[in-house]
Design a protein around this motif. Sequence first.
Motif, PDB file in Angstrom:
ATOM      1  N   MET A   1     -22.786  -3.584  42.838  1.00 35.55           N
ATOM      2  CA  MET A   1     -22.080  -3.788  41.576  1.00 35.55           C
ATOM      3  C   MET A   1     -21.019  -4.868  41.762  1.00 35.55           C
ATOM      4  N   GLU A   2     -21.060  -5.830  40.879  1.00 30.80           N
ATOM      5  CA  GLU A   2     -20.116  -6.922  40.944  1.00 30.80           C
ATOM      6  C   GLU A   2     -18.807  -6.525  40.262  1.00 30.80           C
ATOM      7  N   LYS A   3     -17.687  -7.006  40.830  1.00 33.66           N
ATOM      8  CA  LYS A   3     -16.392  -6.717  40.214  1.00 33.66           C
ATOM      9  C   LYS A   3     -15.960  -7.916  39.394  1.00 33.66           C
ATOM     10  N   PHE A   4     -15.758  -7.662  38.127  1.00 33.13           N
ATOM     11  CA  PHE A   4     -15.262  -8.678  37.208  1.00 33.13           C
ATOM     12  C   PHE A   4     -13.739  -8.707  37.272  1.00 33.13           C
ATOM     13  N   VAL A   5     -13.159  -7.525  37.426  1.00 30.53           N
ATOM     14  CA  VAL A   5     -11.715  -7.354  37.467  1.00 30.53           C
ATOM     15  C   VAL A   5     -11.383  -6.516  38.694  1.00 30.53           C
ATOM     16  N   ASN A  31     -17.858  -1.857  34.626  1.00 25.79           N
ATOM     17  CA  ASN A  31     -19.170  -1.310  34.261  1.00 25.79           C
ATOM     18  C   ASN A  31     -19.769  -2.075  33.080  1.00 25.79           C
ATOM     19  N   LEU A  32     -18.934  -2.387  32.095  1.00 28.44           N
ATOM     20  CA  LEU A  32     -19.413  -3.170  30.950  1.00 28.44           C
ATOM     21  C   LEU A  32     -19.870  -4.555  31.402  1.00 28.44           C
ATOM     22  N   TYR A  33     -19.083  -5.155  32.261  1.00 26.04           N
ATOM     23  CA  TYR A  33     -19.434  -6.481  32.766  1.00 26.04           C
ATOM     24  C   TYR A  33     -20.792  -6.447  33.465  1.00 26.04           C
ATOM     25  N   CYS A  36     -23.642  -6.364  31.228  1.00 26.23           N
ATOM     26  CA  CYS A  36     -23.932  -7.685  30.650  1.00 26.23           C
ATOM     27  C   CYS A  36     -24.839  -8.514  31.556  1.00 26.23           C
ATOM     28  N   LEU A  37     -24.856  -8.199  32.837  1.00 23.25           N
ATOM     29  CA  LEU A  37     -25.663  -8.968  33.783  1.00 23.25           C
ATOM     30  C   LEU A  37     -27.107  -8.486  33.840  1.00 23.25           C
ATOM     31  N   GLY A  38     -27.361  -7.299  33.263  1.00 20.01           N
ATOM     32  CA  GLY A  38     -28.688  -6.705  33.355  1.00 20.01           C
ATOM     33  C   GLY A  38     -29.661  -7.258  32.331  1.00 20.01           C
ATOM     34  N   GLU A  39     -30.843  -6.691  32.360  1.00 17.44           N
ATOM     35  CA  GLU A  39     -31.887  -7.038  31.385  1.00 17.44           C
ATOM     36  C   GLU A  39     -31.449  -6.586  29.999  1.00 17.44           C
ATOM     37  N   LYS A  40     -32.001  -7.197  28.973  1.00 14.23           N
ATOM     38  CA  LYS A  40     -31.579  -6.893  27.602  1.00 14.23           C
ATOM     39  C   LYS A  40     -31.698  -5.408  27.258  1.00 14.23           C
ATOM     40  N   ALA A  41     -32.816  -4.779  27.587  1.00 16.29           N
ATOM     41  CA  ALA A  41     -32.987  -3.353  27.263  1.00 16.29           C
ATOM     42  C   ALA A  41     -31.963  -2.511  28.014  1.00 16.29           C
ATOM     43  N   GLU A  42     -31.767  -2.843  29.295  1.00 17.13           N
ATOM     44  CA  GLU A  42     -30.789  -2.121  30.115  1.00 17.13           C
ATOM     45  C   GLU A  42     -29.383  -2.370  29.589  1.00 17.13           C
ATOM     46  N   PRO A 106     -21.458  -9.692  24.292  1.00 18.21           N
ATOM     47  CA  PRO A 106     -20.842  -8.744  25.230  1.00 18.21           C
ATOM     48  C   PRO A 106     -19.908  -9.394  26.235  1.00 18.21           C
ATOM     49  N   ASN A 107     -20.281 -10.569  26.769  1.00 17.75           N
ATOM     50  CA  ASN A 107     -19.412 -11.217  27.757  1.00 17.75           C
ATOM     51  C   ASN A 107     -18.042 -11.540  27.169  1.00 17.75           C
ATOM     52  N   SER A 108     -18.032 -12.032  25.939  1.00 16.26           N
ATOM     53  CA  SER A 108     -16.754 -12.350  25.281  1.00 16.26           C
ATOM     54  C   SER A 108     -15.947 -11.085  25.059  1.00 16.26           C
ATOM     55  N   PHE A 109     -16.631 -10.011  24.693  1.00 18.43           N
ATOM     56  CA  PHE A 109     -15.935  -8.746  24.455  1.00 18.43           C
ATOM     57  C   PHE A 109     -15.305  -8.214  25.742  1.00 18.43           C
ATOM     58  N   VAL A 110     -16.038  -8.300  26.842  1.00 20.55           N
ATOM     59  CA  VAL A 110     -15.510  -7.832  28.128  1.00 20.55           C
ATOM     60  C   VAL A 110     -14.285  -8.654  28.520  1.00 20.55           C
TER      61      VAL A 110
END
Length: 137
Positions: A1-5, A31-33, A36-42, A106-110
């Motif tokens: 899992m990548e850390k955005f923050v 977790n939200l970030y 955003c990196l996953g597949e569209k359905a995921e 989603p990226n902008s929201f995060v």
Amino acid sequence: MEKFVSWDVSYDVGVPSVDKQHRHLVDLINNLYNACLGEKAELEETFRDVMKELVDYVMIHFKDEEVIMEEMNYPALKEHKQKHELFVKEILKSVNAYKNGKQFVPNSFVRFLRDWLFNHILIDDKAWARYYFSLKQ
């Protein structure tokens, strides 16, 4: 899992229960970030689940903070509550737009969540914490 923050102790306000909640909010943003990196359905399923948890947790956290401020008769309580209310309205507006299929990035929201949270902690929460500890002396 990548850390955005990443949490840094400079964000601590010094009230252990509040700092713990702030750290959990950072975990939810991460977790939200990652969603955003996953597949569209995921993305859609994970994003929906984490958004619900985030909204629920933000409400609990704000209420807990406001109780602390009420107990100490914090002079800027009204303004602080208004900031909380505006933030909740902004989140709910984004959630509703997402649910209704409107254009939602989603990226902008995060990034919005991250920026709002850290500005709020560093300015508004640190202010009430200073007042809190001045009463303890």
